[in-house]
Write an enzyme that holds these catalytic residues in place. Structure first.
Site, PDB file in Angstrom:
ATOM      1  N   VAL A   5      -3.374   9.581   0.739  1.00  0.00           N
ATOM      2  CA  VAL A   5      -2.661  10.263   1.822  1.00  0.00           C
ATOM      3  C   VAL A   5      -1.241   9.696   1.871  1.00  0.00           C
ATOM      4  O   VAL A   5      -1.054   8.480   1.769  1.00  0.00           O
ATOM      5  CB  VAL A   5      -3.335  10.026   3.194  1.00  0.00           C
ATOM      6  CG1 VAL A   5      -2.749  10.951   4.252  1.00  0.00           C
ATOM      7  CG2 VAL A   5      -4.852  10.195   3.113  1.00  0.00           C
TER       8      VAL A   5
ATOM      9  N   ALA B 226      -0.405   3.699  15.722  1.00  0.00           N
ATOM     10  CA  ALA B 226       1.040   3.957  15.815  1.00  0.00           C
ATOM     11  C   ALA B 226       1.570   4.824  14.688  1.00  0.00           C
ATOM     12  O   ALA B 226       2.603   5.480  14.839  1.00  0.00           O
ATOM     13  CB  ALA B 226       1.805   2.629  15.855  1.00  0.00           C
TER      14      ALA B 226
ATOM     15  N   GLY C 245       0.678   6.953  10.613  1.00  0.00           N
ATOM     16  CA  GLY C 245      -0.238   7.440   9.578  1.00  0.00           C
ATOM     17  C   GLY C 245      -1.463   8.170  10.109  1.00  0.00           C
ATOM     18  O   GLY C 245      -1.389   9.005  11.018  1.00  0.00           O
TER      19      GLY C 245
ATOM     20  N   VAL D 134      -6.034  -6.511  15.148  1.00  0.00           N
ATOM     21  CA  VAL D 134      -7.489  -6.488  14.950  1.00  0.00           C
ATOM     22  C   VAL D 134      -8.004  -7.739  14.231  1.00  0.00           C
ATOM     23  O   VAL D 134      -9.211  -7.903  14.063  1.00  0.00           O
ATOM     24  CB  VAL D 134      -7.981  -5.210  14.219  1.00  0.00           C
ATOM     25  CG1 VAL D 134      -7.620  -3.957  15.008  1.00  0.00           C
ATOM     26  CG2 VAL D 134      -7.458  -5.145  12.786  1.00  0.00           C
TER      27      VAL D 134
ATOM     28  N   TYR E  50      -9.266  -4.509  -1.913  1.00  0.00           N
ATOM     29  CA  TYR E  50      -9.222  -3.312  -1.051  1.00  0.00           C
ATOM     30  C   TYR E  50     -10.481  -2.468  -1.284  1.00  0.00           C
ATOM     31  O   TYR E  50     -11.139  -2.035  -0.339  1.00  0.00           O
ATOM     32  CB  TYR E  50      -7.958  -2.507  -1.364  1.00  0.00           C
ATOM     33  CG  TYR E  50      -7.774  -1.275  -0.518  1.00  0.00           C
ATOM     34  CD1 TYR E  50      -7.236  -1.363   0.765  1.00  0.00           C
ATOM     35  CD2 TYR E  50      -8.139  -0.005  -0.977  1.00  0.00           C
ATOM     36  CE1 TYR E  50      -7.060  -0.224   1.553  1.00  0.00           C
ATOM     37  CE2 TYR E  50      -7.972   1.130  -0.204  1.00  0.00           C
ATOM     38  CZ  TYR E  50      -7.428   1.022   1.058  1.00  0.00           C
ATOM     39  OH  TYR E  50      -7.262   2.147   1.840  1.00  0.00           O
TER      40      TYR E  50
ATOM     41  N   GLY F   1      -4.058   7.075  11.804  1.00  0.00           N
ATOM     42  CA  GLY F   1      -4.390   6.765  13.203  1.00  0.00           C
ATOM     43  C   GLY F   1      -3.595   7.629  14.164  1.00  0.00           C
ATOM     44  O   GLY F   1      -4.135   8.142  15.154  1.00  0.00           O
TER      45      GLY F   1
ATOM     46  N   SER G 211     -12.489   4.859   2.668  1.00  0.00           N
ATOM     47  CA  SER G 211     -11.565   5.448   1.696  1.00  0.00           C
ATOM     48  C   SER G 211     -12.407   6.023   0.552  1.00  0.00           C
ATOM     49  O   SER G 211     -13.585   5.662   0.393  1.00  0.00           O
ATOM     50  CB  SER G 211     -10.641   4.352   1.166  1.00  0.00           C
ATOM     51  OG  SER G 211     -10.050   4.718  -0.066  1.00  0.00           O
TER      52      SER G 211
HETATM   53  N1  LIG Z   1      -2.929   6.228   2.936  1.00  0.00           N
HETATM   54  C1  LIG Z   1      -3.982   6.392   2.138  1.00  0.00           C
HETATM   55  O1  LIG Z   1      -3.866   6.876   0.993  1.00  0.00           O
HETATM   56  C2  LIG Z   1      -5.343   6.031   2.630  1.00  0.00           C
HETATM   57  C3  LIG Z   1      -5.551   5.196   3.721  1.00  0.00           C
HETATM   58  N2  LIG Z   1      -6.822   4.896   4.096  1.00  0.00           N
HETATM   59  C4  LIG Z   1      -7.086   4.009   5.226  1.00  0.00           C
HETATM   60  O2  LIG Z   1      -6.614   4.638   6.401  1.00  0.00           O
HETATM   61  C5  LIG Z   1      -6.303   3.655   7.378  1.00  0.00           C
HETATM   62  C6  LIG Z   1      -4.921   3.925   7.918  1.00  0.00           C
HETATM   63  O3  LIG Z   1      -4.013   3.808   6.844  1.00  0.00           O
HETATM   64  P1  LIG Z   1      -2.622   4.602   6.782  1.00  0.00           P
HETATM   65  O4  LIG Z   1      -2.507   5.502   7.928  1.00  0.00           O
HETATM   66  O5  LIG Z   1      -2.495   5.126   5.410  1.00  0.00           O
HETATM   67  O6  LIG Z   1      -1.641   3.371   6.910  1.00  0.00           O
HETATM   68  P2  LIG Z   1      -0.293   3.152   7.731  1.00  0.00           P
HETATM   69  O7  LIG Z   1       0.286   1.923   7.148  1.00  0.00           O
HETATM   70  O8  LIG Z   1       0.506   4.403   7.783  1.00  0.00           O
HETATM   71  O9  LIG Z   1      -0.820   2.872   9.212  1.00  0.00           O
HETATM   72  C7  LIG Z   1      -1.622   1.755   9.490  1.00  0.00           C
HETATM   73  C8  LIG Z   1      -1.450   1.381  10.933  1.00  0.00           C
HETATM   74  O10 LIG Z   1      -2.293   0.240  11.177  1.00  0.00           O
HETATM   75  C9  LIG Z   1      -1.538  -0.742  11.851  1.00  0.00           C
HETATM   76  N3  LIG Z   1      -2.076  -2.070  11.558  1.00  0.00           N
HETATM   77  C10 LIG Z   1      -2.009  -2.758  10.396  1.00  0.00           C
HETATM   78  N4  LIG Z   1      -2.558  -3.964  10.528  1.00  0.00           N
HETATM   79  C11 LIG Z   1      -3.007  -4.040  11.804  1.00  0.00           C
HETATM   80  C12 LIG Z   1      -3.677  -5.030  12.549  1.00  0.00           C
HETATM   81  N5  LIG Z   1      -3.958  -6.230  12.022  1.00  0.00           N
HETATM   82  N6  LIG Z   1      -4.008  -4.766  13.829  1.00  0.00           N
HETATM   83  C13 LIG Z   1      -3.689  -3.567  14.389  1.00  0.00           C
HETATM   84  N7  LIG Z   1      -3.043  -2.605  13.748  1.00  0.00           N
HETATM   85  C14 LIG Z   1      -2.701  -2.834  12.461  1.00  0.00           C
HETATM   86  C15 LIG Z   1      -0.112  -0.546  11.347  1.00  0.00           C
HETATM   87  O11 LIG Z   1       0.836  -1.140  12.217  1.00  0.00           O
HETATM   88  C16 LIG Z   1      -0.020   0.964  11.263  1.00  0.00           C
HETATM   89  O12 LIG Z   1       0.389   1.532  12.484  1.00  0.00           O
HETATM   90  C17 LIG Z   1      -6.451   2.310   6.673  1.00  0.00           C
HETATM   91  O13 LIG Z   1      -7.700   1.746   7.012  1.00  0.00           O
HETATM   92  C18 LIG Z   1      -6.399   2.671   5.209  1.00  0.00           C
HETATM   93  O14 LIG Z   1      -7.062   1.739   4.417  1.00  0.00           O
HETATM   94  C19 LIG Z   1      -7.919   5.405   3.472  1.00  0.00           C
HETATM   95  C20 LIG Z   1      -7.762   6.238   2.409  1.00  0.00           C
HETATM   96  C21 LIG Z   1      -6.472   6.615   1.887  1.00  0.00           C
HETATM   97  C1  LIG Z   2       1.303   5.517  -5.992  1.00  0.00           C
HETATM   98  C2  LIG Z   2      -0.027   4.912  -6.066  1.00  0.00           C
HETATM   99  C3  LIG Z   2      -0.736   4.798  -4.767  1.00  0.00           C
HETATM  100  C4  LIG Z   2      -1.820   3.814  -4.831  1.00  0.00           C
HETATM  101  C5  LIG Z   2      -2.754   3.600  -3.733  1.00  0.00           C
HETATM  102  C6  LIG Z   2      -2.257   3.832  -2.390  1.00  0.00           C
HETATM  103  C7  LIG Z   2      -3.081   4.039  -1.374  1.00  0.00           C
HETATM  104  C8  LIG Z   2      -4.509   4.130  -1.553  1.00  0.00           C
HETATM  105  C9  LIG Z   2      -5.285   4.216  -0.477  1.00  0.00           C
HETATM  106  C10 LIG Z   2      -6.700   4.363  -0.603  1.00  0.00           C
HETATM  107  O1  LIG Z   2      -7.438   4.148   0.334  1.00  0.00           O
HETATM  108  C11 LIG Z   2      -7.302   4.809  -1.904  1.00  0.00           C
HETATM  109  C12 LIG Z   2      -7.453   6.253  -1.981  1.00  0.00           C
HETATM  110  C13 LIG Z   2      -8.097   6.783  -2.986  1.00  0.00           C
HETATM  111  C14 LIG Z   2      -8.819   5.995  -4.036  1.00  0.00           C
HETATM  112  C15 LIG Z   2      -8.862   6.740  -5.277  1.00  0.00           C
HETATM  113  C16 LIG Z   2      -9.701   6.571  -6.267  1.00  0.00           C
HETATM  114  C17 LIG Z   2     -10.848   5.673  -6.274  1.00  0.00           C
HETATM  115  C18 LIG Z   2     -11.652   5.916  -7.506  1.00  0.00           C
HETATM  116  C19 LIG Z   2     -12.806   6.836  -7.255  1.00  0.00           C
HETATM  117  C20 LIG Z   2     -13.697   6.973  -8.451  1.00  0.00           C
HETATM  118  O2  LIG Z   2     -13.290   6.682  -9.567  1.00  0.00           O
HETATM  119  O3  LIG Z   2     -14.827   7.398  -8.249  1.00  0.00           O
END
Ligand SMILES: NC(=O)C1=CN([C@@H]2O[C@H](COP(=O)(O)OP(=O)(O)OC[C@H]3O[C@@H](n4cnc5c(N)ncnc54)[C@H](O)[C@@H]3O)[C@@H](O)[C@H]2O)C=CC1
Ligand SMILES: CCCCC/C=C\C=C\C(=O)C/C=C\C/C=C\CCCC(=O)O
Length: 258
Positions: A186, A14, A16, A65, A151, A18, A138
């Site tokens: 992101v 819904a 980000g 999930v 995490y 996804g 991540s």
């Molecule tokens: N935003 C970031 O900096 C980063 C995010 N990620 C990973 O990317 C994936 C998506 O994250 P984002 O798009 O950033 O987050 P987001 O919060 O924008 O989107 C996450 C989506 O997952 C859904 N969701 C959460 N819990 C759920 C559940 N139990 N069952 C079904 N749906 C559920 C939410 O309703 C939302 O639509 C996550 O696995 C996150 O850990 C990885 C690296 C960086």
């Molecule tokens: C404003 C602060 C934001 C904090 C975190 C928010 C979301 C993070 C989502 C992730 O999945 C993490 C993304 C990147 C991780 C970054 C660094 C890990 C360290 C890597 C290393 O030291 O080798």
């Protein structure tokens, strides 16, 4: 692999990452079942996508999930509606160090639940056509994010699960590839909500902010394109794609097998 006519299931679709991957899959001709616990956001997104890509190519299914029952029901509905499943993007995730057991249940166990349920439809051993499963890890699946130990643990575990499942699939003849996506920071809701979700590590919020400023933000398009590459390139199995502002590359892991 061409995506025309292929069927994809995306969890956490819904918003980000996804949502971005869903849109890219639709642009490349796939049909997509959007699974999310947020019904309001999921249904309003599907209304928009229907107008762009046609009602017959999208389906929203409410699914948490954390529930094996809901995952199985949603995958069955997706397979019945579209005629099988070719692609799964296990993407739903949260960052919450306070509710850490829930974080493990969604980020790691959700990926395992999704993968096992998908194999029932995708594995050539159970009458499926084969296909590909992409799991969202991540940069914190490759290195430590100090304010987020749980995490970090879930994301390292997703990398390990993905690589082992890739090898298990080859050894078993599932015909299903497994790859992991490792984005850096992101700009999404998960990123914006960080300060209220660090629990006992709230005192590390400022340091985390500095780390994010050091790394910089990855563009959503780059993240979605990396996921697409792992879907369409049929040579990719057991691979981990790192997407940060400075590096977009498949990760080389050391091998301990002689
Ligand atoms: N935003 C970031 O900096 C980063 C995010 N990620 C990973 O990317 C994936 C998506 O994250 P984002 O798009 O950033 O987050 P987001 O919060 O924008 O989107 C996450 C989506 O997952 C859904 N969701 C959460 N819990 C759920 C559940 N139990 N069952 C079904 N749906 C559920 C939410 O309703 C939302 O639509 C996550 O696995 C996150 O850990 C990885 C690296 C960086
Ligand atoms: C404003 C602060 C934001 C904090 C975190 C928010 C979301 C993070 C989502 C992730 O999945 C993490 C993304 C990147 C991780 C970054 C660094 C890990 C360290 C890597 C290393 O030291 O080798």
């Amino acid at each position: 692999m061409s995506l025309t006519g292929k069927t994809a299931v995306v969890t956490g679709a819904a918003m980000g990452i996804g949502r971005a991957v869903t849109e890219l899959l639709l642009q490349h001709g796939a049909k997509v079942a959007l699974l999310d616990v947020n019904e309001t956001a999921g249904k309003s997104l599907v209304e928009v996508l229907d107008k762009l890509y046609g009602r017959e190519r999208t389906l929203f299914l409410s699914c948490d999930v954390e529930s094996e029952e809901q995952i199985k029901a949603a995958f069955l509905k997706a397979a019945e509606t579209f005629g099988g499943i070719d692609i799964l993007f296990n993407n739903a995730g949260v960052l919450n160090e306070d509710r850490w057991e829930r974080t493990v249940s969604i980020n790691l166990m959700g990926v395992i639940r999704g993968s096992y349920a998908a194999l029932e439809h995708m594995s050539k051993l159970s009458g499926g056509r084969g296909g590909v499963i992409i799991n969202t890890s991540s940069l914190a699946g490759l290195g430590p994010l100090p304010s987020c130990p749980v995490y970090t643990a879930t994301k390292h575990a997703v990398v390990g699960f993905t690589r082992a499942m890739a090898a298990a699939s080859v050894a078993s003849g599932y015909g299903v590839r497994f790859n992991a996506l490792c984005p850096g920071f992101v700009q999404t809701d998960l990123f914006s909500a960080i300060e209220s979700n660090l629990g006992r590590f709230a005192h590390l919020a400022a340091a985390t902010q500095q780390l994010a400023e050091h790394f910089g933000l990855v563009g959503m398009c780059d993240v979605a394109e990396a996921a697409l590459d792992m879907v369409t390139d049929e040579t990719k199995n057991g691979e981990v794609f790192l997407v940060s502002p400075k590096r977009k590359e498949y990760v080389n892991f050391p091998s301990f097998v002689q």
